[in-house]
Design a protein around this motif. Structure first.
Motif, PDB file in Angstrom:
ATOM      1  N   GLN A 129       0.834  -1.205   0.000  1.00 54.68           N
ATOM      2  CA  GLN A 129       0.000   0.000   0.000  1.00 54.68           C
ATOM      3  C   GLN A 129       0.869   1.257   0.000  1.00 54.68           C
ATOM      4  O   GLN A 129       0.592   2.210  -0.722  1.00 54.68           O
ATOM      5  CB  GLN A 129      -0.934   0.010   1.209  1.00 54.68           C
ATOM      6  N   VAL A 130       1.920   1.248   0.827  1.00 53.13           N
ATOM      7  CA  VAL A 130       2.835   2.381   0.875  1.00 53.13           C
ATOM      8  C   VAL A 130       3.506   2.549  -0.483  1.00 53.13           C
ATOM      9  O   VAL A 130       3.599   3.656  -1.016  1.00 53.13           O
ATOM     10  CB  VAL A 130       3.886   2.209   1.999  1.00 53.13           C
ATOM     11  N   SER A 131       3.958   1.454  -1.073  1.00 53.05           N
ATOM     12  CA  SER A 131       4.606   1.507  -2.388  1.00 53.05           C
ATOM     13  C   SER A 131       3.661   2.073  -3.441  1.00 53.05           C
ATOM     14  O   SER A 131       4.066   2.878  -4.284  1.00 53.05           O
ATOM     15  CB  SER A 131       5.075   0.111  -2.811  1.00 53.05           C
ATOM     16  N   GLU A 132       2.409   1.672  -3.387  1.00 54.09           N
ATOM     17  CA  GLU A 132       1.420   2.163  -4.350  1.00 54.09           C
ATOM     18  C   GLU A 132       1.216   3.674  -4.201  1.00 54.09           C
ATOM     19  O   GLU A 132       1.167   4.412  -5.195  1.00 54.09           O
ATOM     20  CB  GLU A 132       0.092   1.437  -4.154  1.00 54.09           C
ATOM     21  N   ILE A 133       1.133   4.152  -2.973  1.00 53.38           N
ATOM     22  CA  ILE A 133       0.962   5.582  -2.729  1.00 53.38           C
ATOM     23  C   ILE A 133       2.182   6.348  -3.242  1.00 53.38           C
ATOM     24  O   ILE A 133       2.046   7.371  -3.924  1.00 53.38           O
ATOM     25  CB  ILE A 133       0.729   5.861  -1.231  1.00 53.38           C
ATOM     26  N   VAL A 134       3.360   5.840  -2.928  1.00 52.30           N
ATOM     27  CA  VAL A 134       4.587   6.502  -3.380  1.00 52.30           C
ATOM     28  C   VAL A 134       4.619   6.567  -4.904  1.00 52.30           C
ATOM     29  O   VAL A 134       4.950   7.604  -5.491  1.00 52.30           O
ATOM     30  CB  VAL A 134       5.835   5.788  -2.817  1.00 52.30           C
ATOM     31  N   GLU A 135       4.266   5.483  -5.566  1.00 50.53           N
ATOM     32  CA  GLU A 135       4.273   5.459  -7.029  1.00 50.53           C
ATOM     33  C   GLU A 135       3.280   6.472  -7.614  1.00 50.53           C
ATOM     34  O   GLU A 135       3.579   7.147  -8.590  1.00 50.53           O
ATOM     35  CB  GLU A 135       3.965   4.054  -7.547  1.00 50.53           C
ATOM     36  N   ARG A 136       2.092   6.587  -6.996  1.00 48.95           N
ATOM     37  CA  ARG A 136       1.111   7.562  -7.491  1.00 48.95           C
ATOM     38  C   ARG A 136       1.622   8.990  -7.323  1.00 48.95           C
ATOM     39  O   ARG A 136       1.479   9.820  -8.223  1.00 48.95           O
ATOM     40  CB  ARG A 136      -0.229   7.397  -6.758  1.00 48.95           C
ATOM     41  N   VAL A 137       2.234   9.266  -6.179  1.00 49.99           N
ATOM     42  CA  VAL A 137       2.769  10.605  -5.939  1.00 49.99           C
ATOM     43  C   VAL A 137       3.893  10.896  -6.927  1.00 49.99           C
ATOM     44  O   VAL A 137       3.936  11.966  -7.537  1.00 49.99           O
ATOM     45  CB  VAL A 137       3.256  10.757  -4.478  1.00 49.99           C
ATOM     46  N   LEU A 138       4.803   9.944  -7.118  1.00 52.81           N
ATOM     47  CA  LEU A 138       5.903  10.154  -8.055  1.00 52.81           C
ATOM     48  C   LEU A 138       5.394  10.357  -9.479  1.00 52.81           C
ATOM     49  O   LEU A 138       5.919  11.200 -10.218  1.00 52.81           O
ATOM     50  CB  LEU A 138       6.877   8.972  -8.006  1.00 52.81           C
ATOM     51  N   ALA A 139       4.371   9.627  -9.857  1.00 51.18           N
ATOM     52  CA  ALA A 139       3.799   9.798 -11.195  1.00 51.18           C
ATOM     53  C   ALA A 139       3.242  11.205 -11.355  1.00 51.18           C
ATOM     54  O   ALA A 139       3.423  11.838 -12.397  1.00 51.18           O
ATOM     55  CB  ALA A 139       2.713   8.752 -11.445  1.00 51.18           C
ATOM     56  N   ARG A 140       2.572  11.722 -10.314  1.00 52.60           N
ATOM     57  CA  ARG A 140       2.031  13.090 -10.372  1.00 52.60           C
ATOM     58  C   ARG A 140       3.151  14.119 -10.453  1.00 52.60           C
ATOM     59  O   ARG A 140       3.067  15.084 -11.197  1.00 52.60           O
ATOM     60  CB  ARG A 140       1.158  13.374  -9.150  1.00 52.60           C
ATOM     61  N   VAL A 141       4.218  13.879  -9.681  1.00 52.92           N
ATOM     62  CA  VAL A 141       5.344  14.820  -9.701  1.00 52.92           C
ATOM     63  C   VAL A 141       5.987  14.824 -11.082  1.00 52.92           C
ATOM     64  O   VAL A 141       6.260  15.876 -11.652  1.00 52.92           O
ATOM     65  CB  VAL A 141       6.377  14.458  -8.608  1.00 52.92           C
ATOM     66  N   ARG A 142       6.220  13.631 -11.647  1.00 61.36           N
ATOM     67  CA  ARG A 142       6.834  13.537 -12.982  1.00 61.36           C
ATOM     68  C   ARG A 142       5.956  14.198 -14.041  1.00 61.36           C
ATOM     69  O   ARG A 142       6.458  14.788 -14.983  1.00 61.36           O
ATOM     70  CB  ARG A 142       7.075  12.077 -13.341  1.00 61.36           C
ATOM     71  N   ALA A 143       4.637  14.109 -13.869  1.00 63.26           N
ATOM     72  CA  ALA A 143       3.708  14.691 -14.832  1.00 63.26           C
ATOM     73  C   ALA A 143       3.540  16.195 -14.614  1.00 63.26           C
ATOM     74  O   ALA A 143       2.908  16.876 -15.410  1.00 63.26           O
ATOM     75  CB  ALA A 143       2.349  13.996 -14.749  1.00 63.26           C
ATOM     76  N   GLY A 144       4.098  16.707 -13.522  1.00 59.93           N
ATOM     77  CA  GLY A 144       3.984  18.133 -13.242  1.00 59.93           C
ATOM     78  C   GLY A 144       2.655  18.520 -12.644  1.00 59.93           C
ATOM     79  O   GLY A 144       2.315  19.705 -12.610  1.00 59.93           O
ATOM     80  N   ASP A 145       1.883  17.553 -12.154  1.00 63.00           N
ATOM     81  CA  ASP A 145       0.593  17.867 -11.531  1.00 63.00           C
ATOM     82  C   ASP A 145       0.809  18.622 -10.227  1.00 63.00           C
ATOM     83  O   ASP A 145       1.718  18.340  -9.463  1.00 63.00           O
ATOM     84  CB  ASP A 145      -0.180  16.580 -11.194  1.00 63.00           C
TER      85      ASP A 145
END
Length: 155
Positions: free
Chosen positions: A5-21
């Protein structure tokens, strides 16, 4: 919270950061959002810290060691800038002295290694000491060395 669950949250946050959201709270109408980790009231900061601490203690000790090692590494990279800003803001101390104190705090403040269980035995029996995190502790940062205090408290 489980590791996946922690890994999934981290991945979602990183994806948003990479996308510039932008974070959702920065898109809300009204007054500008506070910077990440800055709170208008102590109660809000304490609640956020309590929530974060519960996630942290659920992580395996090895993961906590990794987090603290990364904190130490990142802090050591910015110690000169933090030290300079502390002197500029407080008009107290010397940058060279702040650098020494901040490096010492980043390298020597006890971290998860003090959570290792210790046992000894003797004529009176067996003693086992197993330390655990205390939880959220609030503190007032002194003007004399604000960066060192925050480094120690963070670790």
């Amino acid at each position: 919270m489980q590791r996946d669950q922690v890994s999934e949250i981290v991945e979602r946050v990183l994806a948003r950061v990479r996308a510039g959201d932008e974070p959702p709270e920065s898109r809300v109408e009204g007054p500008p959002a506070q910077p990440l980790g800055v709170f208008p009231q102590v109660a809000a900061a304490s609640e956020a810290a309590r929530t974060s601490q519960q996630v942290l203690v659920a992580l395996p000790l090895e993961k906590r060691r990794e987090i603290i090692a990364n904190m130490r590494r990142c802090l050591l990279e910015v110690v000169p800038a933090l030290s300079r800003m502390a002197v500029e803001e407080t008009k107290m101390g010397r940058v060279e002295d702040k650098i020494r104190k901040n490096v010492l705090a980043a390298r020597r403040t006890p971290g998860p290694e003090v959570l290792e269980p210790v046992a000894w035995t003797g004529d009176d029996g067996l003693t086992l000491v197993e330390r655990a995190p205390w939880g959220v502790i609030g503190s007032i940062t002194p003007a004399t060395n604000p960066t060192e205090t925050i480094i120690c408290n963070g670790i």
